[in-house]
Design an enzyme around this catalytic site. Sequence first.
Site, mmCIF file in Angstrom:
data_model
loop_
_atom_site.group_PDB
_atom_site.id
_atom_site.type_symbol
_atom_site.label_atom_id
_atom_site.label_comp_id
_atom_site.label_asym_id
_atom_site.label_seq_id
_atom_site.Cartn_x
_atom_site.Cartn_y
_atom_site.Cartn_z
ATOM 1 C CE1 TYR A 1 -20.377 6.448 -9.039
ATOM 2 C CE2 TYR A 1 -22.095 6.673 -10.685
ATOM 3 C CZ TYR A 1 -20.833 6.241 -10.315
ATOM 4 O OH TYR A 1 -20.039 5.622 -11.226
ATOM 5 C CE LYS B 1 -13.759 -7.140 -4.500
ATOM 6 N NZ LYS B 1 -12.913 -8.043 -5.306
ATOM 7 C CG ASP C 1 -12.605 -9.117 -8.561
ATOM 8 O OD1 ASP C 1 -13.816 -9.425 -8.423
ATOM 9 O OD2 ASP C 1 -11.735 -9.477 -7.752
ATOM 10 C CG ASP D 1 -20.076 4.889 -14.521
ATOM 11 O OD1 ASP D 1 -20.098 4.956 -15.764
ATOM 12 O OD2 ASP D 1 -19.784 5.863 -13.791
ATOM 13 C CG ASP E 1 -17.979 3.689 -20.445
ATOM 14 O OD1 ASP E 1 -19.213 3.732 -20.693
ATOM 15 O OD2 ASP E 1 -17.248 4.700 -20.445
#
Length: 356
Positions: free
Chosen positions: A142, A189, A221, A245, A249
């Site tokens: 970001y 990851k 994942d 993020d 959610d």
Amino acid sequence: MKKHILVVPGDGIGQEVTAVGKKVVEKIAEKFGHEFTYDEALIGHVAIEATGSPLPEETLVKMRASDAVLFGAVGHPKYDNDPTAKVRPEQGLLKMRKELGLYANLRPIKLFDELLGASSIKPEILKGSDILFFRELTGDIYFGEKGRKNDGDTAYDIAEYSRYEVERIARKAFDAAMTRGKKVMSVDKANVLETSRLWRETVQKVAKEYPEVTVEHQFVDSAAMLLIKNPRQFDVVVTANLFGDILTDEASQIAGSMGMLASASIGDSTGVYEPIHGSAHDITGKGLANPMASILSAALMLDISFGLKAESEAIISAVEQTLKAGFRTGDIADASTPKDMILGTDAIGEEILKRI
Ligand SMILES: NC(=O)c1ccc[n+]([C@@H]2O[C@H](COP(=O)([O-])OP(=O)(O)OC[C@H]3O[C@@H](n4cnc5c(N)ncnc54)[C@H](O)[C@@H]3O)[C@@H](O)[C@H]2O)c1
């Protein structure tokens, strides 16, 4: 205890739910004999209308001078439908995080037993879930260099993390684990990304300072899959900005409704406590908003910023008892909820206040 709290309701239902959150804090102060003082400030659309800026300097000055910020939400349909608008409410939110150095976003995902039926996941899988997410908030893809090349046909966003950034959020997560189930899952990851390899290396180093805590490393994942398969196995989760993020959610669905979930953004100075939901234009002004996310954010504020554990638990317990008594807001009601038990924002707030 003496503390100064800045109330920043922002836009839409932020105004409605934060008013109830503040009442709950006032009640706690009265019950437990604390001296809390309050001030208010503008952010978002209401701030743009009044001053031209989504985060006026005056608000920032007040934030820095307070012991904690109880925040609502920002947003207005005017900007959602106009992506070209240069001044936008959410700029206020991002600037606030940056200016206050809020690098850790905490999201507790706790399902009240009374709401087992409100989630789309099977009750027997969900029962007993209690997860605390630590999402890194000021680094990653970001905030790295971004741009276009080849006449605009190729785009790039660079992900970057320093050891220091990973260490400070990892320590927060391990400290929290010591007060809970003593388990940390670090999500990365590392099989593909260099930033994740640095992340894992750093978390492993910090873990050595906490021999009592069990550490597990999961690829993002796999973590996303496990969250739905067996949410009960999670205790504290620590992860980078982008992975956090998405995963938080996903995890919000474990609690049934956005109206139930609180969050804390903390750094080295003033902490900001806010519901995870937005300004919800569709229900603004109708008195329908569930204020529990704001109330539970106030509980987080008392616990994290002021160290008032018993006071925080008194709030959580009052919410739980209100649900146990059968009261619901529209977002968490189901077909079996009697009509007269579905209450509006202020009325359910009163039921919770009564139980503190
Ligand atoms: N942190 C923030 O301030 C924040 C976060 C997300 C979205 N937003 C902004 O909010 C505006 C609306 O966005 P959105 O609709 O995508 O998200 P939203 O969270 O505002 O609403 C999503 C849905 O959930 C419902 N909902 C949310 N909170 C609720 C509550 N407390 N009680 C009952 N129902 C509730 C809404 O009615 C809506 O149907 C946009 O302008 C967006 O930019 C702000």
